[in-house]
Design a protein around this motif. Sequence first.
Motif, PDB file in Angstrom:
ATOM      1  N   PRO A 143       0.864  -1.189   0.131  1.00 56.50           N
ATOM      2  CA  PRO A 143      -0.185   0.027   0.126  1.00 56.50           C
ATOM      3  C   PRO A 143       0.771   1.311   0.013  1.00 56.50           C
ATOM      4  CG  PRO A 143      -0.939  -1.762   1.458  1.00 56.50           C
ATOM      5  CD  PRO A 143       0.568  -2.070   1.014  1.00 56.50           C
ATOM      6  N   VAL A 144       2.150   1.360   0.612  1.00 58.49           N
ATOM      7  CA  VAL A 144       2.874   2.506   0.620  1.00 58.49           C
ATOM      8  C   VAL A 144       3.406   2.687  -0.666  1.00 58.49           C
ATOM      9  CG1 VAL A 144       5.204   3.118   1.375  1.00 58.49           C
ATOM     10  CG2 VAL A 144       3.934   1.937   3.064  1.00 58.49           C
ATOM     11  N   LEU A 145       3.795   1.585  -1.486  1.00 55.53           N
ATOM     12  CA  LEU A 145       4.192   1.875  -2.953  1.00 55.53           C
ATOM     13  C   LEU A 145       3.167   2.408  -3.915  1.00 55.53           C
ATOM     14  CD1 LEU A 145       6.620  -1.322  -3.099  1.00 55.53           C
ATOM     15  CD2 LEU A 145       7.088   0.977  -2.236  1.00 55.53           C
ATOM     16  N   VAL A 146       1.761   1.830  -3.697  1.00 54.25           N
ATOM     17  CA  VAL A 146       0.900   2.278  -4.304  1.00 54.25           C
ATOM     18  C   VAL A 146       0.424   3.550  -4.345  1.00 54.25           C
ATOM     19  CG1 VAL A 146      -1.738   1.678  -4.742  1.00 54.25           C
ATOM     20  CG2 VAL A 146      -0.183  -0.256  -4.415  1.00 54.25           C
ATOM     21  N   HIS A 184       8.476  15.155  -0.188  1.00 57.24           N
ATOM     22  CA  HIS A 184       7.758  15.129   0.988  1.00 57.24           C
ATOM     23  C   HIS A 184       6.914  13.780   1.219  1.00 57.24           C
ATOM     24  CE1 HIS A 184       9.381  18.816   1.565  1.00 57.24           C
ATOM     25  NE2 HIS A 184       8.281  19.780   1.129  1.00 57.24           N
ATOM     26  N   LEU A 185       6.321  13.540   0.205  1.00 54.25           N
ATOM     27  CA  LEU A 185       5.290  12.231   0.196  1.00 54.25           C
ATOM     28  C   LEU A 185       6.358  11.161   0.152  1.00 54.25           C
ATOM     29  CD1 LEU A 185       2.932  10.949   0.005  1.00 54.25           C
ATOM     30  CD2 LEU A 185       2.916  10.926  -2.477  1.00 54.25           C
ATOM     31  N   TRP A 186       7.327  11.078  -0.457  1.00 55.16           N
ATOM     32  CA  TRP A 186       8.330   9.884  -0.118  1.00 55.16           C
ATOM     33  C   TRP A 186       8.636   9.984   1.161  1.00 55.16           C
ATOM     34  CZ3 TRP A 186      13.423   9.012   1.009  1.00 55.16           C
ATOM     35  CH2 TRP A 186      13.963   7.957   0.743  1.00 55.16           C
ATOM     36  N   GLU A 187       9.102  10.858   1.610  1.00 54.31           N
ATOM     37  CA  GLU A 187       9.624  11.109   3.006  1.00 54.31           C
ATOM     38  C   GLU A 187       8.619  10.556   4.162  1.00 54.31           C
ATOM     39  OE1 GLU A 187      10.792  14.887   3.416  1.00 54.31           O
ATOM     40  OE2 GLU A 187      13.097  14.516   2.435  1.00 54.31           O
ATOM     41  N   ASP A 188       7.336  10.839   3.959  1.00 59.80           N
ATOM     42  CA  ASP A 188       6.237  10.638   4.849  1.00 59.80           C
ATOM     43  C   ASP A 188       6.042   9.267   4.908  1.00 59.80           C
ATOM     44  OD1 ASP A 188       6.088  13.183   5.912  1.00 59.80           O
ATOM     45  OD2 ASP A 188       4.252  13.460   4.553  1.00 59.80           O
ATOM     46  N   ARG A 199       9.849   0.183  -5.775  1.00 59.75           N
ATOM     47  CA  ARG A 199      10.107   1.361  -4.436  1.00 59.75           C
ATOM     48  C   ARG A 199      11.098   2.331  -5.291  1.00 59.75           C
ATOM     49  NH1 ARG A 199      13.463   2.289   0.002  1.00 59.75           N
ATOM     50  NH2 ARG A 199      14.134   0.041   0.031  1.00 59.75           N
ATOM     51  N   ALA A 200      10.818   3.633  -5.427  1.00 61.26           N
ATOM     52  CA  ALA A 200      11.499   4.486  -5.995  1.00 61.26           C
ATOM     53  C   ALA A 200      12.608   5.218  -4.986  1.00 61.26           C
ATOM     54  CB  ALA A 200      10.763   5.939  -6.197  1.00 61.26           C
ATOM     55  N   SER A 201      13.751   5.299  -5.674  1.00 61.13           N
ATOM     56  CA  SER A 201      14.914   5.823  -5.068  1.00 61.13           C
ATOM     57  C   SER A 201      14.729   7.332  -4.721  1.00 61.13           C
ATOM     58  CB  SER A 201      16.275   5.615  -5.594  1.00 61.13           C
ATOM     59  OG  SER A 201      16.382   6.302  -6.706  1.00 61.13           O
ATOM     60  N   ARG A 202      15.499   7.798  -3.702  1.00 55.09           N
ATOM     61  CA  ARG A 202      15.467   9.056  -3.376  1.00 55.09           C
ATOM     62  C   ARG A 202      15.900  10.032  -4.545  1.00 55.09           C
ATOM     63  NH1 ARG A 202      14.762  12.067   1.330  1.00 55.09           N
ATOM     64  NH2 ARG A 202      15.016  14.450   1.120  1.00 55.09           N
ATOM     65  N   ILE A 221       7.153   1.707 -10.558  1.00 56.15           N
ATOM     66  CA  ILE A 221       7.100   2.338  -9.623  1.00 56.15           C
ATOM     67  C   ILE A 221       5.663   3.240  -9.390  1.00 56.15           C
ATOM     68  CG2 ILE A 221       7.577   4.858  -8.665  1.00 56.15           C
ATOM     69  CD1 ILE A 221      10.562   4.164  -9.798  1.00 56.15           C
ATOM     70  N   GLU A 222       5.034   3.380 -10.667  1.00 54.35           N
ATOM     71  CA  GLU A 222       3.630   4.158 -10.794  1.00 54.35           C
ATOM     72  C   GLU A 222       2.700   2.885 -10.400  1.00 54.35           C
ATOM     73  OE1 GLU A 222       2.606   5.994 -14.385  1.00 54.35           O
ATOM     74  OE2 GLU A 222       4.021   7.880 -13.802  1.00 54.35           O
ATOM     75  N   ASN A 223       2.783   1.646 -10.555  1.00 61.57           N
ATOM     76  CA  ASN A 223       1.835   0.530 -10.207  1.00 61.57           C
ATOM     77  C   ASN A 223       2.259   0.157  -8.769  1.00 61.57           C
ATOM     78  OD1 ASN A 223       0.305   0.672 -12.553  1.00 61.57           O
ATOM     79  ND2 ASN A 223       2.047  -0.438 -13.835  1.00 61.57           N
ATOM     80  N   GLY A 224       2.837   0.547  -8.127  1.00 63.45           N
ATOM     81  CA  GLY A 224       3.385   0.170  -6.770  1.00 63.45           C
ATOM     82  C   GLY A 224       4.183  -1.135  -6.655  1.00 63.45           C
ATOM     83  N   LYS A 225       4.871  -1.580  -7.691  1.00 64.58           N
ATOM     84  CA  LYS A 225       5.476  -2.933  -7.682  1.00 64.58           C
ATOM     85  C   LYS A 225       7.066  -2.403  -7.398  1.00 64.58           C
ATOM     86  CE  LYS A 225       2.335  -5.214 -10.800  1.00 64.58           C
ATOM     87  NZ  LYS A 225       2.027  -5.918 -12.032  1.00 64.58           N
TER      88      LYS A 225
END
Length: 270
Positions: free
Chosen positions: A13-16, A77-81, A56-59, A50-54
């Motif tokens: 869910p985090v990735l999605v 900010h979203l990535w950090e949260d 994890r994007a790097s910073r 990444i867009e499909n939540g499969k």
Amino acid sequence: MPPHRPRHPRASPVLVAFGRQLRRLREARGIKQETIAHVARVSGPQVSKIENGKKRASRSFVELVDEYLEAGGALVHLWEDLNKDDQPVPLWFDWPGIEADATMLVSWEPMLVTGLAQTPAYAASILQGNQEAIDARIERQRIITGEGRAVPPDIVLLIDEQALHRRVGTAETMREQLDHLAEVSSLPNITVQVVLASGEHDGNMGAFVVATMEDRSEVAYVETAIRSITTDDPADLAILARTLVALRSRALTEDMSRDLMRKVAKEKWT
């Protein structure tokens, strides 16, 4: 080599949540995935994952895309949260997918033989007979042979010398385990090196695996006394890189490691 079979990893869910927001920002500006891939210097399929939540994007990816989309730091900010340790869905949720997709894995395990090379009997002793966990661990070992992939990953297993002498299960279990480890070390894509136990080094702090992905980015899985986490933070990866240098400086060569494993199996566990 068996044909490549596509995997369908369970999306976190985090990735999605992150991927959904990225897609919204991209589509709002009429920008294609291929353009994002070019800007972030990754492949188009990786952007799709990444867009499909499969994936994890790097910073670094997030920072480049945030700037290009003129998101004003919203994506960062979203990535950090979403990557905070206190989130209800833990960051390590997606590790199996990362491990399965990696082109290289470098593993260090103090005191025990790493899970990727454990025999069923050894794993059963470690996991106290939990059959579901045992089956899952053995299933993971398909990574070693690259089953279902066009090219198997390169895998480096750094084995603590103490693991050869530390009894897990019966003597027969240990003998079988060390013989299996020596056999695995003969595979062309596998490097097994025994790290000598003498002296202090940073590797004593705990086990970890560093995965190198197709785009050469790195993600690490780190075990702690409380829980396990994944990280792609450059500072964390730098610490692990230094630790690996220290460990390999204490490691025997592949041939010497294989000879030692067979010697201990014969002299101590027979």
